[in-house]
Scaffold this motif. Sequence first.
Motif, PDB file in Angstrom:
ATOM      1  N   THR A   8       0.838  -1.205   0.000  1.00 18.45           N
ATOM      2  CA  THR A   8       0.000   0.000   0.000  1.00 18.45           C
ATOM      3  C   THR A   8       0.870   1.250   0.000  1.00 18.45           C
ATOM      4  O   THR A   8       0.590   2.214  -0.716  1.00 18.45           O
ATOM      5  N   LEU A   9       1.924   1.226   0.791  1.00 18.99           N
ATOM      6  CA  LEU A   9       2.838   2.361   0.856  1.00 18.99           C
ATOM      7  C   LEU A   9       3.527   2.601  -0.488  1.00 18.99           C
ATOM      8  O   LEU A   9       3.632   3.736  -0.954  1.00 18.99           O
ATOM      9  N   ILE A  10       3.963   1.547  -1.137  1.00 20.46           N
ATOM     10  CA  ILE A  10       4.630   1.671  -2.444  1.00 20.46           C
ATOM     11  C   ILE A  10       3.668   2.232  -3.483  1.00 20.46           C
ATOM     12  O   ILE A  10       4.023   3.140  -4.233  1.00 20.46           O
ATOM     13  N   PHE A  11       2.449   1.715  -3.539  1.00 29.14           N
ATOM     14  CA  PHE A  11       1.475   2.232  -4.496  1.00 29.14           C
ATOM     15  C   PHE A  11       1.118   3.687  -4.194  1.00 29.14           C
ATOM     16  O   PHE A  11       0.911   4.486  -5.096  1.00 29.14           O
ATOM     17  N   GLY A  12       1.059   4.030  -2.933  1.00 32.96           N
ATOM     18  CA  GLY A  12       0.787   5.411  -2.551  1.00 32.96           C
ATOM     19  C   GLY A  12       1.882   6.348  -3.020  1.00 32.96           C
ATOM     20  O   GLY A  12       1.621   7.436  -3.538  1.00 32.96           O
ATOM     21  N   LEU A  13       3.136   5.949  -2.867  1.00 26.35           N
ATOM     22  CA  LEU A  13       4.262   6.756  -3.331  1.00 26.35           C
ATOM     23  C   LEU A  13       4.256   6.911  -4.849  1.00 26.35           C
ATOM     24  O   LEU A  13       4.534   7.993  -5.379  1.00 26.35           O
ATOM     25  N   LEU A  14       3.950   5.844  -5.547  1.00 22.93           N
ATOM     26  CA  LEU A  14       3.868   5.912  -7.011  1.00 22.93           C
ATOM     27  C   LEU A  14       2.757   6.860  -7.454  1.00 22.93           C
ATOM     28  O   LEU A  14       2.918   7.641  -8.394  1.00 22.93           O
ATOM     29  N   PHE A  15       1.636   6.801  -6.780  1.00 24.92           N
ATOM     30  CA  PHE A  15       0.504   7.665  -7.114  1.00 24.92           C
ATOM     31  C   PHE A  15       0.848   9.138  -6.884  1.00 24.92           C
ATOM     32  O   PHE A  15       0.578   9.996  -7.714  1.00 24.92           O
ATOM     33  N   VAL A  16       1.484   9.431  -5.768  1.00 25.76           N
ATOM     34  CA  VAL A  16       1.863  10.808  -5.435  1.00 25.76           C
ATOM     35  C   VAL A  16       2.905  11.326  -6.424  1.00 25.76           C
ATOM     36  O   VAL A  16       2.838  12.466  -6.875  1.00 25.76           O
ATOM     37  N   SER A  17       3.865  10.493  -6.795  1.00 24.16           N
ATOM     38  CA  SER A  17       4.883  10.938  -7.750  1.00 24.16           C
ATOM     39  C   SER A  17       4.275  11.173  -9.132  1.00 24.16           C
ATOM     40  O   SER A  17       4.691  12.077  -9.848  1.00 24.16           O
ATOM     41  N   ALA A  18       3.277  10.378  -9.504  1.00 25.48           N
ATOM     42  CA  ALA A  18       2.605  10.583 -10.786  1.00 25.48           C
ATOM     43  C   ALA A  18       1.835  11.902 -10.781  1.00 25.48           C
ATOM     44  O   ALA A  18       1.810  12.626 -11.783  1.00 25.48           O
ATOM     45  N   LEU A  19       1.215  12.240  -9.674  1.00 24.97           N
ATOM     46  CA  LEU A  19       0.494  13.503  -9.569  1.00 24.97           C
ATOM     47  C   LEU A  19       1.441  14.701  -9.641  1.00 24.97           C
ATOM     48  O   LEU A  19       1.151  15.690 -10.294  1.00 24.97           O
ATOM     49  N   SER A  20       2.568  14.597  -8.972  1.00 19.32           N
ATOM     50  CA  SER A  20       3.512  15.722  -9.003  1.00 19.32           C
ATOM     51  C   SER A  20       4.111  15.897 -10.385  1.00 19.32           C
ATOM     52  O   SER A  20       4.409  17.016 -10.803  1.00 19.32           O
ATOM     53  N   ALA A  21       4.290  14.820 -11.125  1.00 20.83           N
ATOM     54  CA  ALA A  21       4.809  14.924 -12.490  1.00 20.83           C
ATOM     55  C   ALA A  21       3.804  15.626 -13.393  1.00 20.83           C
ATOM     56  O   ALA A  21       4.183  16.369 -14.294  1.00 20.83           O
ATOM     57  N   ALA A  22       2.530  15.414 -13.156  1.00 27.57           N
ATOM     58  CA  ALA A  22       1.492  16.040 -13.967  1.00 27.57           C
ATOM     59  C   ALA A  22       1.372  17.529 -13.674  1.00 27.57           C
ATOM     60  O   ALA A  22       0.886  18.292 -14.503  1.00 27.57           O
ATOM     61  N   GLU A  23       1.821  17.982 -12.515  1.00 26.90           N
ATOM     62  CA  GLU A  23       1.696  19.381 -12.121  1.00 26.90           C
ATOM     63  C   GLU A  23       2.868  20.245 -12.571  1.00 26.90           C
ATOM     64  O   GLU A  23       2.899  21.433 -12.293  1.00 26.90           O
ATOM     65  N   LYS A  24       3.854  19.688 -13.260  1.00 25.57           N
ATOM     66  CA  LYS A  24       5.019  20.455 -13.698  1.00 25.57           C
ATOM     67  C   LYS A  24       4.586  21.548 -14.670  1.00 25.57           C
ATOM     68  O   LYS A  24       3.649  21.386 -15.446  1.00 25.57           O
ATOM     69  N   THR A  25       5.303  22.663 -14.635  1.00 27.22           N
ATOM     70  CA  THR A  25       4.987  23.760 -15.540  1.00 27.22           C
ATOM     71  C   THR A  25       5.516  23.454 -16.927  1.00 27.22           C
ATOM     72  O   THR A  25       6.462  22.681 -17.096  1.00 27.22           O
ATOM     73  N   LEU A  26       4.924  24.099 -17.906  1.00 26.39           N
ATOM     74  CA  LEU A  26       5.326  23.901 -19.291  1.00 26.39           C
ATOM     75  C   LEU A  26       6.588  24.690 -19.594  1.00 26.39           C
ATOM     76  O   LEU A  26       6.785  25.788 -19.083  1.00 26.39           O
ATOM     77  N   THR A  27       7.413  24.138 -20.467  1.00 23.79           N
ATOM     78  CA  THR A  27       8.600  24.849 -20.911  1.00 23.79           C
ATOM     79  C   THR A  27       8.159  25.966 -21.855  1.00 23.79           C
ATOM     80  O   THR A  27       7.033  25.945 -22.376  1.00 23.79           O
ATOM     81  N   PRO A  28       9.019  26.958 -22.125  1.00 23.31           N
ATOM     82  CA  PRO A  28       8.645  28.019 -23.069  1.00 23.31           C
ATOM     83  C   PRO A  28       8.241  27.467 -24.439  1.00 23.31           C
ATOM     84  O   PRO A  28       7.302  27.959 -25.062  1.00 23.31           O
ATOM     85  N   GLN A  29       8.935  26.430 -24.905  1.00 28.17           N
ATOM     86  CA  GLN A  29       8.589  25.839 -26.205  1.00 28.17           C
ATOM     87  C   GLN A  29       7.214  25.194 -26.149  1.00 28.17           C
ATOM     88  O   GLN A  29       6.430  25.311 -27.094  1.00 28.17           O
ATOM     89  N   GLN A  30       6.889  24.533 -25.047  1.00 29.63           N
ATOM     90  CA  GLN A  30       5.567  23.917 -24.906  1.00 29.63           C
ATOM     91  C   GLN A  30       4.483  24.987 -24.826  1.00 29.63           C
ATOM     92  O   GLN A  30       3.401  24.813 -25.390  1.00 29.63           O
TER      93      GLN A  30
END
Length: 106
Positions: A8-30
């Motif tokens: 459960t802890l491992i899946f929770g960490l994976l889920f949180v890391s996936a959410l933080s990756a989705a929240e990254k800002t776009l580069t100027p080119q993007q």
Amino acid sequence: MKITVLVTLIFGLLFVSALSAAEKTLTPQQQRMTLCNQQAKAQTLTGDARKTFMSNCLKNTKTEPGQKSLTPQQQRMRECNAQATQQSLKGEDRSKFMSGCLKKPQ
């Protein structure tokens, strides 16, 4: 019990890391790509017209459509050349001025 908590802890960490990756800002080119895409949709461009528009838009957003865009180095060269002409510099004086002008930070 311990295995269940660990899994459960491992899946929770994976889920949180996936959410933080989705929240990254776009580069100027993007950001530019998003803006150009929105403009192309607003103009309802398709096919070759869309490809040409997107290419020009992504190359340089400061120029009007149909205008040739200059690279930053070409623009700097143009400005330094105009200054040297305005000062009526010739020969080695012009060469030294151009060298110094092109090396200056923008």
